[in-house]
Design an enzyme around this catalytic site. Structure first.
Site, PDB file in Angstrom:
ATOM      1  N   ARG A   1       2.306 -25.018  -9.171  1.00 16.07           N
ATOM      2  CA  ARG A   1       2.251 -26.438  -9.612  1.00 16.07           C
ATOM      3  C   ARG A   1       0.658 -26.597 -10.432  1.00 16.07           C
ATOM      4  NH1 ARG A   1       4.932 -27.157  -4.827  1.00 16.07           N
ATOM      5  NH2 ARG A   1       6.916 -28.409  -5.047  1.00 16.07           N
TER       6      ARG A   1
ATOM      7  N   ASP B   1       8.677 -33.622   0.541  1.00 18.50           N
ATOM      8  CA  ASP B   1       8.427 -32.576   1.425  1.00 18.50           C
ATOM      9  C   ASP B   1       8.973 -32.679   2.625  1.00 18.50           C
ATOM     10  OD1 ASP B   1       6.933 -31.260  -0.812  1.00 18.50           O
ATOM     11  OD2 ASP B   1       5.233 -32.258  -0.073  1.00 18.50           O
TER      12      ASP B   1
ATOM     13  N   ARG C   1      12.941 -32.254   2.598  1.00 21.84           N
ATOM     14  CA  ARG C   1      13.140 -30.831   2.778  1.00 21.84           C
ATOM     15  C   ARG C   1      13.004 -30.528   4.141  1.00 21.84           C
ATOM     16  NH1 ARG C   1      10.080 -29.325  -2.940  1.00 21.84           N
ATOM     17  NH2 ARG C   1      12.043 -29.844  -4.279  1.00 21.84           N
TER      18      ARG C   1
ATOM     19  N   HIS D   1       0.788 -31.781  -2.482  1.00 20.41           N
ATOM     20  CA  HIS D   1       2.130 -31.437  -2.617  1.00 20.41           C
ATOM     21  C   HIS D   1       2.173 -29.958  -3.320  1.00 20.41           C
ATOM     22  CE1 HIS D   1       6.349 -31.911  -3.686  1.00 20.41           C
ATOM     23  NE2 HIS D   1       6.228 -31.702  -4.916  1.00 20.41           N
TER      24      HIS D   1
END
Length: 310
Positions: free
Chosen positions: A87, A147, A150, A174
């Protein structure tokens, strides 16, 4: 209620369709810089209304003037990750995109609530906050909801139980430094530590941290979009319907958890006014240190953007 989605890629288009189906707005605007893409997708969504049983108006456009007087703006614009790309690799490219998008949004809407999805999430939320001049309560990043989803899905799969019975919080940035908080993770009220050995919990935590990359590696060219879109819409639904949901979101902290002036994922209350309360939960020393380390990474990346934000 008027909701604008910036970016008509997979995340933006999926979110726009979900917003329309849930009838969270009388009008959904889907904007993208590529001519024809938002128009075509918006028309396709609108034509599904008789089957999906919704009357939401959906407008596809390349013109920011069509976003005027938006109540909520969901920003998904930016480059997607490719295999092997973190990211943070997206930092400079997407910072410039988010800067330009935010400037355009604020030209036509005085006081929107901005929900950020573009990566790296926490840093892009900071960019939009600085450029928009909005109060911190009205610029919120979607990170922990995804998150946590998940983490919850992996736990449900491991235990072969309903996802609806899983409660979990994932805090922090994140990315790979996110902080799944096992202390507050339970299955129908039963602590996770009573249902799984520590080595399995550790494996699920690690899979959660790598959850986005796992999908990127499968897709080869592109990244996750169903779960990110659903997570963003869950936040918007909490705001539109003033539900006072407690969700993990990226917000600017002002002393909470020993952190100042940094966007990071923590539990918050979302309602009609956007961020209505930051909830400071008791973290053990390990989790608190992990949260602070995650925040330090975000701060470093934000500091590297001084030229972009000037």
């Amino acid at each position: 209620m008027k909701i604008t989605v910036i970016g008509a890629g997979h995340v933006g288009a999926t979110a726009a369709h979900r917003l329309a189906e849930m009838q969270l707005a009388t009008e959904v605007v889907l904007l993208d810089i590529v001519e024809g893409i938002p128009q075509g997708k918006a028309l396709d969504m609108f034509e599904s209304g008789p089957v999906g049983l919704f009357d939401t108006r959906i407008l596809g456009t390349n013109d920011y003037s069509d976003t005027a007087n938006s109540d909520i703006v969901l920003i998904t614009a930016g480059m997607a990750r490719k295999p092997g790309m973190s990211r943070e690799d997206l930092l400079m490219k997407n910072a410039n995109i988010v800067k330009q998008v935010t400037d355009q949004v604020m030209t036509y809407s005085d006081n929107p609530i901005i929900i950020m999805v573009s990566n790296p999430l926490d840093v892009m939320t900071h960019v939009s906050y600085v450029r928009s001049g909005l109060p911190k309560e009205r610029v919120i990043g979607m990170a922990g909801v995804l998150d946590s989803a998940r983490f919850r899905s992996f736990i449900a799969e491991e235990l072969d139980v309903s996802m609806q019975d899983i409660n979990a919080f994932v805090l922090g940035g994140h990315g790979d430094s996110m902080v799944p908080v096992v202390k507050y993770t339970n299955v129908a009220g039963i602590p996770l530590t009573e249902l799984l050995p520590q080595e399995r919990i550790d494996a699920l935590v690690e899979r959660t941290r790598k959850g986005g990359a796992e999908i990127v590696n499968h897709l080869k060219d592109g990244s996750a979009y169903y779960a990110p879109a659903a997570s963003a819409v869950e936040m918007i639904e909490a705001i539109v319907r003033d539900r006072k949901r407690i969700l993990p979101c990226s917000v600017q902290l002002d002393g909470q958890y020993g952190l100042n002036k940094v966007f990071i994922g923590v539990p918050v209350k979302l309602g009609r006014n956007g961020l209505e309360e930051i909830i400071e939960i008791d973290l053990d020393q390990t989790a608190r240190e992990a949260l602070q380390q995650s925040a330090a990474i975000v701060e470093t990346n934000c500091n590297n953007l001084s030229s972009v934000l000037a």
